[in-house]
Design a protein around this motif. Structure first.
Motif, mmCIF file in Angstrom:
data_model
loop_
_atom_site.group_PDB
_atom_site.id
_atom_site.type_symbol
_atom_site.label_atom_id
_atom_site.label_comp_id
_atom_site.label_asym_id
_atom_site.label_seq_id
_atom_site.Cartn_x
_atom_site.Cartn_y
_atom_site.Cartn_z
ATOM 1 N N ASN A 1 -2.602 15.334 -7.006
ATOM 2 C CA ASN A 1 -2.514 14.021 -7.292
ATOM 3 C C ASN A 1 -3.548 13.218 -6.442
ATOM 4 N N TYR A 2 -4.509 13.824 -5.873
ATOM 5 C CA TYR A 2 -5.369 12.925 -5.141
ATOM 6 C C TYR A 2 -6.280 12.078 -6.151
ATOM 7 N N GLY A 3 -6.384 10.895 -5.802
ATOM 8 C CA GLY A 3 -7.307 10.061 -6.897
ATOM 9 C C GLY A 3 -8.769 9.831 -6.152
ATOM 10 N N GLY A 4 -9.023 9.699 -4.906
ATOM 11 C CA GLY A 4 -10.243 9.496 -4.418
ATOM 12 C C GLY A 4 -10.507 8.141 -3.600
ATOM 13 N N VAL A 5 -11.804 7.763 -3.301
ATOM 14 C CA VAL A 5 -11.957 6.859 -2.591
ATOM 15 C C VAL A 5 -12.689 5.661 -3.500
ATOM 16 N N PHE A 6 -12.155 4.312 -2.964
ATOM 17 C CA PHE A 6 -12.877 3.090 -3.535
ATOM 18 C C PHE A 6 -13.233 2.183 -2.315
ATOM 19 N N VAL B 1 0.766 -1.194 -0.011
ATOM 20 C CA VAL B 1 0.016 0.114 0.011
ATOM 21 C C VAL B 1 0.841 1.176 -0.013
ATOM 22 N N TYR B 2 0.471 2.122 -0.674
ATOM 23 C CA TYR B 2 1.428 3.570 -0.912
ATOM 24 C C TYR B 2 0.856 3.985 0.467
ATOM 25 N N MET B 3 2.028 4.648 1.036
ATOM 26 C CA MET B 3 2.095 5.121 2.415
ATOM 27 C C MET B 3 0.985 6.404 2.583
ATOM 28 N N TYR B 4 1.038 6.964 1.556
ATOM 29 C CA TYR B 4 0.351 8.413 1.246
ATOM 30 C C TYR B 4 -1.132 8.218 0.987
ATOM 31 N N GLY B 5 -1.849 7.741 2.056
ATOM 32 C CA GLY B 5 -3.306 7.234 2.036
ATOM 33 C C GLY B 5 -3.986 7.219 3.571
ATOM 34 N N ALA B 6 -5.086 6.913 3.191
ATOM 35 C CA ALA B 6 -5.959 6.572 4.505
ATOM 36 C C ALA B 6 -6.865 5.554 4.193
ATOM 37 N N SER B 7 -7.709 4.881 5.499
ATOM 38 C CA SER B 7 -8.441 3.974 5.329
ATOM 39 C C SER B 7 -9.561 3.661 6.395
ATOM 40 N N ALA B 8 -10.752 3.012 6.023
ATOM 41 C CA ALA B 8 -11.621 2.737 7.332
ATOM 42 C C ALA B 8 -12.320 1.330 6.858
ATOM 43 N N ASP C 1 -16.315 -3.968 4.879
ATOM 44 C CA ASP C 1 -15.541 -4.164 3.787
ATOM 45 C C ASP C 1 -14.529 -2.910 3.886
ATOM 46 N N VAL C 2 -13.225 -2.857 3.639
ATOM 47 C CA VAL C 2 -12.104 -1.949 3.699
ATOM 48 C C VAL C 2 -12.660 -0.805 2.787
ATOM 49 N N VAL C 3 -12.421 0.482 3.129
ATOM 50 C CA VAL C 3 -12.409 1.595 2.118
ATOM 51 C C VAL C 3 -11.252 2.584 1.991
ATOM 52 N N TYR C 4 -10.547 2.645 0.984
ATOM 53 C CA TYR C 4 -9.337 3.263 0.967
ATOM 54 C C TYR C 4 -9.588 4.609 0.260
ATOM 55 N N SER C 5 -8.791 5.571 0.663
ATOM 56 C CA SER C 5 -8.743 6.996 0.108
ATOM 57 C C SER C 5 -7.095 6.988 -0.382
ATOM 58 N N THR C 6 -6.723 7.235 -1.862
ATOM 59 C CA THR C 6 -5.411 7.050 -2.131
ATOM 60 C C THR C 6 -5.076 8.126 -3.037
ATOM 61 N N GLN C 7 -4.375 8.398 -3.428
ATOM 62 C CA GLN C 7 -3.495 9.170 -4.750
ATOM 63 C C GLN C 7 -3.862 8.325 -5.900
ATOM 64 N N ASP C 8 -3.654 9.171 -6.977
ATOM 65 C CA ASP C 8 -4.027 8.589 -8.383
ATOM 66 C C ASP C 8 -2.419 8.114 -8.735
ATOM 67 N N SER C 9 -1.545 8.323 -8.065
ATOM 68 C CA SER C 9 -0.116 8.111 -8.618
ATOM 69 C C SER C 9 1.047 8.158 -7.600
ATOM 70 N N GLN C 10 2.059 7.865 -7.905
ATOM 71 C CA GLN C 10 3.167 7.953 -6.994
ATOM 72 C C GLN C 10 3.744 9.392 -6.699
ATOM 73 N N ALA C 11 2.620 10.224 -6.108
ATOM 74 C CA ALA C 11 2.955 11.521 -5.867
ATOM 75 C C ALA C 11 2.129 12.132 -4.689
ATOM 76 N N THR C 12 2.499 13.091 -3.762
ATOM 77 C CA THR C 12 1.912 13.209 -2.508
ATOM 78 C C THR C 12 0.774 14.605 -2.503
ATOM 79 N N ALA C 13 1.104 15.307 -3.534
ATOM 80 C CA ALA C 13 0.364 16.721 -3.853
ATOM 81 C C ALA C 13 -0.929 16.354 -3.693
ATOM 82 N N ALA C 14 -1.737 17.545 -3.413
ATOM 83 C CA ALA C 14 -3.221 17.370 -3.535
ATOM 84 C C ALA C 14 -3.723 17.328 -5.074
#
Length: 493
Positions: free
Chosen positions: A245-250, A207-214, A230-243
């Motif tokens: 590059n935020y990907g969303g929730v799945f 898992v990419y460190m720069y994210g969150a989950s529930a 079920d696990v829900v992730y919040s993630t970046q869209d790529s290997q980058a930390t800026a806002a």
């Protein structure tokens, strides 16, 4: 003198004999005659009267008949009195039964008072079953922060953030798990290494460190009442930390391609005053949970349409939200809870050090701490990269925050030398409170040094979590004299 029964029987026998020819008595007629004879035989007075008449003793017959009538009258009077007595008794019992309806509120109040008295007791915790392996290697340490949902079944669903990143030992991983309702062990849904330089779209082992989950109770698109966790992730869209590059929730079971990117900085407060967080910061994510449909709801970044996220996929609604006031009006008209995700990397949560009153990371065994995780005094301390978060999923299938208050007292230690030895120890007390102010339970745990001249670990966060339905939780002092990996289930009796 022959009895009346004998005389009558002779007559019947003769009658039967005479009628055996063309018109014999039927079996039913014979039974009637037999019953009549029996009735006559049972009434001694009547028999005496008939015999007396037959012998022309009229006076004796009259006396016998009167006595027979008196006996019958007496029996009737006794029967009537018995019926009256039984009727009175039944009326009394019926009146008592009617009182049961009026007793129900009183009984409910007694039960509530008993429950309150039980919850007001501070109950010590007993360790039950180890859920990890103790080891001196620092990579075996576990985070003392948790994200928890206390299910009304007694099971507890947890996110344990990674204690470090880039390590190869499983115990420092990000872990999503369930504690059994009886404390017999854990069931791990997923466990993942954290990496700052590896990005995977569908995390299974990395898992990419720069994210969150529930870890949430979610329904399905066709049947919202078909709930499972079920696990829900919040993630970046790529290997980058800026806002940017935020990907969303799945949802984990639906994969990365099902992610929804919430509209940036479009937020609303739920019924508890908790604001959503759509800043697109990788460590701070908070989205709406619908307590009727059991799904996550967010406004899509590109279309401004509301998206409902279930464990088997998304529903794109026809409802468009143009601005914050429209979103707030939509939330106010329904039953929503804001869910604050927890950052993937959080080794220890924050609390107030008693000596300075300042908030800091709870990472020292000799300090005493106090604080809370939840919603208190218009301040929200839940999830993100600083706090634990505690929720409960009630029997009414409603997700709501739980306030988790804690206070600890720890004693210093001194390694053995010419001036002697001092062993460290600590104690922590935890109180769980509902959003309505109901005390759900209070618990305590005390720890002492395992070796002379050392401490007993970090007491303030030793009670990682405790389910108020089953009184089952997780204990972990983080580190005691050269040993990490101390987690075990626990129970209050």
């Amino acid at each position: 003198m022959a009895s009346i029964q004998t005389a009558v029987q002779v007559m019947v026998d003769k009658l039967v004999a005479d009628m055996q020819g063309e018109q014999p008595l039927s079996a039913e007629e014979q039974a009637l005659v037999s019953n009549a004879i029996t009735k006559l035989a049972d009434n001694e007075k009547l028999e005496q009267a008939v015999v007396a008449v037959a012998e022309s003793h009229i006076d004796d017959a009259t006396t016998a008949l009167q006595q027979a009538a008196q006996v019958g009258q007496t029996s009737l009077q006794q029967a009537a009195q018995t019926l009256n007595d039984n009727g009175t008794a039944l009326e009394g019992k019926a009146a008592k039964l009617d009182r049961l309806d009026t007793m129900a509120p009183s009984l409910a109040r007694v039960e509530a008072l008993q429950g309150r008295a039980f919850n007001n007791q501070i109950r010590p915790l007993f360790g039950l079953v180890p859920v990890e392996t103790a080891n001196s290697n620092v990579q075996y340490k576990r985070s003392t922060a948790v994200w928890a949902v206390y299910d009304h079944s007694g099971k507890t669903y947890l996110v344990r953030p990674g204690a470090t990143h880039g390590a190869n030992q499983e115990q420092c991983r990000l872990e999503h798990l369930m504690l059994e309702h009886n404390g017999s062990g854990k069931v791990t849904t997923s466990t993942s290494y954290l990496y700052s330089n590896v990005f995977e779209q569908n995390p299974t082992s990395k898992v990419y460190m720069y994210g969150a989950s529930a870890f949430l109770p979610l329904g399905t698109k066709d049947n919202p009442a078909d709930i499972d966790y079920d696990v829900v992730y919040s993630t970046q869209d790529s290997q980058a930390t800026a806002a940017v590059n935020y990907g969303g929730v799945f949802v984990r079971s639906q994969g990365f391609t099902s992610l929804t990117k919430p509209k940036q900085n479009l937020n609303a407060r739920d019924q508890y005053g908790v604001l959503t967080d759509t800043s697109h910061n990788y460590a701070h994510v908070a989205v709406l949970y619908d307590n009727q449909k059991h799904c996550l709801v967010m406004v899509d970044e590109n279309t401004s349409l509301l998206i409902e996220k279930y464990r088997d996929g998304n529903i794109v609604t026809n409802t468009a939200i143009a601005n914050q006031s429209e979103l707030q009006a939509y939330v106010d008209a329904r039953d929503f809870t804001t869910v604050n995700f927890i950052h993937h990397l959080l080794d220890q949560p924050y609390g107030n050090q008693r000596y300075t009153n300042k908030e800091q990371k709870i990472n020292t065994s000799t300090n005493s701490y106090f604080g809370y995780f939840g919603v208190f005094n218009n301040s929200v301390k839940m999830g993100g990269n600083k706090y634990s978060a505690h929720y409960r999923f009630t029997e009414a299938q409603k997700l709501e925050p739980v306030n988790y208050f804690f206070t600890s007292n720890s004693a210093c230690y001194k390694v053995q030398n010419s001036n002697g030895t001092m062993n460290g120890e600590g104690e922590v007390t935890v109180a769980l409170e509902s959003m309505s102010g109901e005390l759900l339970g209070m618990y305590s745990y005390r720890t002492r040094a395992a070796n002379a001249g050392y401490d007993g670990g970090i007491a303030a966060t030793a009670i990682n979590c405790i389910n108020p339905y089953s009184h089952i939780g997780l204990l972990n002092e983080h580190y005691i004299y050269n040993q990490y990996g101390l987690g075990r289930t626990c129970r209050a009796f």
